[in-house]
Design a protein around this motif. Sequence first.
Motif, PDB file in Angstrom:
ATOM      1  N   LYS A  59      -7.702  16.683  -8.151  1.00 42.27           N
ATOM      2  CA  LYS A  59      -7.133  15.371  -7.849  1.00 42.27           C
ATOM      3  C   LYS A  59      -6.781  15.231  -6.373  1.00 42.27           C
ATOM      4  O   LYS A  59      -6.200  16.127  -5.793  1.00 42.27           O
ATOM      5  N   GLY A  60      -7.136  14.102  -5.808  1.00 40.42           N
ATOM      6  CA  GLY A  60      -6.616  13.579  -4.562  1.00 40.42           C
ATOM      7  C   GLY A  60      -6.680  14.410  -3.308  1.00 40.42           C
ATOM      8  O   GLY A  60      -5.843  14.219  -2.450  1.00 40.42           O
ATOM      9  N   ALA A  61      -7.624  15.308  -3.144  1.00 41.75           N
ATOM     10  CA  ALA A  61      -7.660  16.100  -1.911  1.00 41.75           C
ATOM     11  C   ALA A  61      -9.027  15.984  -1.248  1.00 41.75           C
ATOM     12  O   ALA A  61     -10.057  16.070  -1.895  1.00 41.75           O
ATOM     13  N   LYS A  62      -9.007  15.774   0.055  1.00 38.70           N
ATOM     14  CA  LYS A  62     -10.224  15.749   0.857  1.00 38.70           C
ATOM     15  C   LYS A  62     -10.424  17.119   1.475  1.00 38.70           C
ATOM     16  O   LYS A  62      -9.525  17.960   1.450  1.00 38.70           O
ATOM     17  N   PHE A  63     -11.591  17.331   2.057  1.00 36.75           N
ATOM     18  CA  PHE A  63     -11.873  18.586   2.741  1.00 36.75           C
ATOM     19  C   PHE A  63     -10.738  18.884   3.720  1.00 36.75           C
ATOM     20  O   PHE A  63     -10.299  18.029   4.469  1.00 36.75           O
ATOM     21  N   GLN A  65      -7.648  19.508   3.030  1.00 35.57           N
ATOM     22  CA  GLN A  65      -6.340  19.255   2.452  1.00 35.57           C
ATOM     23  C   GLN A  65      -6.129  20.160   1.242  1.00 35.57           C
ATOM     24  O   GLN A  65      -7.071  20.501   0.536  1.00 35.57           O
ATOM     25  N   PRO A  67      -5.730  21.191  -2.258  1.00 40.15           N
ATOM     26  CA  PRO A  67      -6.102  20.494  -3.484  1.00 40.15           C
ATOM     27  C   PRO A  67      -5.049  20.621  -4.574  1.00 40.15           C
ATOM     28  O   PRO A  67      -4.255  21.555  -4.581  1.00 40.15           O
ATOM     29  N   ILE A  86     -17.757  18.435  -2.425  1.00 41.78           N
ATOM     30  CA  ILE A  86     -18.231  17.846  -1.173  1.00 41.78           C
ATOM     31  C   ILE A  86     -19.353  18.747  -0.691  1.00 41.78           C
ATOM     32  O   ILE A  86     -19.156  19.960  -0.557  1.00 41.78           O
ATOM     33  N   ARG A 148     -16.924  21.612   0.063  1.00 42.14           N
ATOM     34  CA  ARG A 148     -15.841  22.006  -0.846  1.00 42.14           C
ATOM     35  C   ARG A 148     -16.475  22.257  -2.207  1.00 42.14           C
ATOM     36  O   ARG A 148     -17.236  21.438  -2.703  1.00 42.14           O
ATOM     37  N   ASP A 179     -12.935  25.619   0.422  1.00 37.20           N
ATOM     38  CA  ASP A 179     -13.525  24.910   1.559  1.00 37.20           C
ATOM     39  C   ASP A 179     -14.162  25.930   2.482  1.00 37.20           C
ATOM     40  O   ASP A 179     -13.533  26.947   2.814  1.00 37.20           O
TER      41      ASP A 179
END
Length: 192
Positions: A59-63, A65, A67, A86, A148, A179
């Motif tokens: 949930k809700g995490a970009k490269f 960040q 997770p 990703i 990711r 990542d």
Amino acid sequence: MLRAVPSRPLLGLAAAALLLCTSGLLSACSGGDSTSSQTGPTPSASTSTTTAAVPPVVKGAKFGQNPTIAKPKGKPPTTLVVKDLIVGKGDTVTDDTTVYNWNYEGISWSTGAVFDSSFDRGQPIPFSLNQVITGWRDGLKGMKVGGRRELVIPPDQAYGANGNPPAIGPNETLVFVVDLIAVQITDLFGLN
């Protein structure tokens, strides 16, 4: 894309004992040969596509960040599950000896509890794939820098019946979000 890699037994007790070093970093675990030849997100001859063993939702995490990995539900898979969250655009992991910089968070399937996180420590860690558990070695090969990936690793490709106490119990299935930050540049002349 989701892939399942056929299960392979651990290479010995030394592999189970060394995943988390005294500094809490992921490090020297399973040596030995690498027979997996995954190349990027496309399944190779040694992999098959499956929908039976879907990793838990991230949930809700970009490269880059930290997770949030949802607590897994149901029975854990018995084969390695690899899912690109990703797809990176940089260099591809192609061998077991090149050192890369990684960020990761790992949870136990049975509890959903985080047992280790380089994100929480605020610093990526350098390692090559010949220094880690079989599930990492096979699951991260073919990944690209900037990518990711989520891994669901059955016990026989992680720490098996012994676990890695106190953080990882016996016969625990592990879930990681990883990542790939960069290829580590090695200073052969000691100038850095």
